[in-house]
Motif scaffolding. Structure first.
Motif, mmCIF file in Angstrom:
data_model
loop_
_atom_site.group_PDB
_atom_site.id
_atom_site.type_symbol
_atom_site.label_atom_id
_atom_site.label_comp_id
_atom_site.label_asym_id
_atom_site.label_seq_id
_atom_site.Cartn_x
_atom_site.Cartn_y
_atom_site.Cartn_z
ATOM 1 N N LYS A 43 -2.192 5.455 -4.693
ATOM 2 C CA LYS A 43 -3.037 5.840 -3.555
ATOM 3 C C LYS A 43 -3.503 7.284 -3.653
ATOM 4 O O LYS A 43 -4.419 7.697 -2.955
ATOM 5 C CB LYS A 43 -2.286 5.620 -2.247
ATOM 6 C CG LYS A 43 -2.026 4.158 -1.968
ATOM 7 C CD LYS A 43 -1.197 3.962 -0.711
ATOM 8 C CE LYS A 43 -0.914 2.470 -0.508
ATOM 9 N NZ LYS A 43 -0.019 2.233 0.627
ATOM 10 N N ARG A 44 -2.867 8.053 -4.550
ATOM 11 C CA ARG A 44 -3.203 9.471 -4.719
ATOM 12 C C ARG A 44 -3.874 9.754 -6.058
ATOM 13 O O ARG A 44 -4.025 10.907 -6.437
ATOM 14 C CB ARG A 44 -1.936 10.318 -4.624
ATOM 15 C CG ARG A 44 -1.254 10.188 -3.297
ATOM 16 C CD ARG A 44 0.018 10.971 -3.274
ATOM 17 N NE ARG A 44 0.725 10.741 -2.015
ATOM 18 C CZ ARG A 44 1.763 11.428 -1.620
ATOM 19 N NH1 ARG A 44 2.239 12.396 -2.377
ATOM 20 N NH2 ARG A 44 2.340 11.165 -0.476
ATOM 21 N N ASN A 88 -4.691 2.214 -10.667
ATOM 22 C CA ASN A 88 -4.251 1.194 -9.726
ATOM 23 C C ASN A 88 -2.732 1.076 -9.834
ATOM 24 O O ASN A 88 -2.106 1.653 -10.721
ATOM 25 C CB ASN A 88 -4.967 -0.148 -9.960
ATOM 26 C CG ASN A 88 -4.646 -0.756 -11.309
ATOM 27 O OD1 ASN A 88 -3.513 -0.716 -11.773
ATOM 28 N ND2 ASN A 88 -5.651 -1.339 -11.940
ATOM 29 N N GLN A 89 -2.113 0.310 -8.917
ATOM 30 C CA GLN A 89 -0.657 0.273 -8.885
ATOM 31 C C GLN A 89 -0.040 -0.329 -10.137
ATOM 32 O O GLN A 89 1.033 0.093 -10.579
ATOM 33 C CB GLN A 89 -0.143 -0.407 -7.625
ATOM 34 C CG GLN A 89 -0.586 -1.838 -7.446
ATOM 35 C CD GLN A 89 -0.355 -2.322 -6.030
ATOM 36 O OE1 GLN A 89 -0.633 -1.617 -5.065
ATOM 37 N NE2 GLN A 89 0.147 -3.530 -5.908
#
Length: 135
Positions: free
Chosen positions: A43-44, A48-49
């Motif tokens: 998110k920072r 992507n995850q």
């Protein structure tokens, strides 16, 4: 950021006759997995995850490998990792052997940015934790 602590009564292990004292003991509020960290970090960043999880997994493999090579692993403002050992001594330098190394422990020295983040922590008092009575 708030960290909760409990109050714990502890005796002095080196002087069992000394009166017990009360100490703050940080209370864990949970655990975060590598995946949880990857989600937060994604998110920072532009990763992507899934990519972030892969990057973290790779880093977690590389750090022990580099420590095993005898290197200090420097991660900028995050900090540095190195190895520390506990050993038994020898009477002479000629008697020193690798078998005297009893344990090997990873150590971490936080960098400036990491320390700065920790300075933002506020503490919230919790409850008194009773210790079992000693016989």
């Amino acid at each position: 950021m708030t960290v909760k602590f409990n109050i714990v009564e502890r005796g002095n292990p080196s002087d069992r006759e000394a009166p017990k004292k009360f100490y703050p003991a940080i209370r864990s509020s949970g655990r975060r997995s590598t995946y949880d960290l990857a989600v937060a970090a994604s998110k920072r960043s532009t990763l992507n995850q899934t990519d972030m999880a892969a990057a973290l997994a790779c880093l977690l493999e590389i750090i022990p490998e580099e420590l095993a090579r005898g290197n200090v692993v420097e991660l900028g403002d995050f900090g540095s990792f190195w190895l520390r050992t506990t050993c038994s001594g020898a009477e002479t330098a000629d008697d020193v052997r690798a078998t005297q190394i009893e344990t090997i422990l990873p150590r971490f020295n936080p960098g400036k940015q990491f320390k700065k983040g920790l300075e933002q922590i506020e503490f919230e008092r919790g409850t008194l934790i009773s210790q079992p009575q000693e016989d």
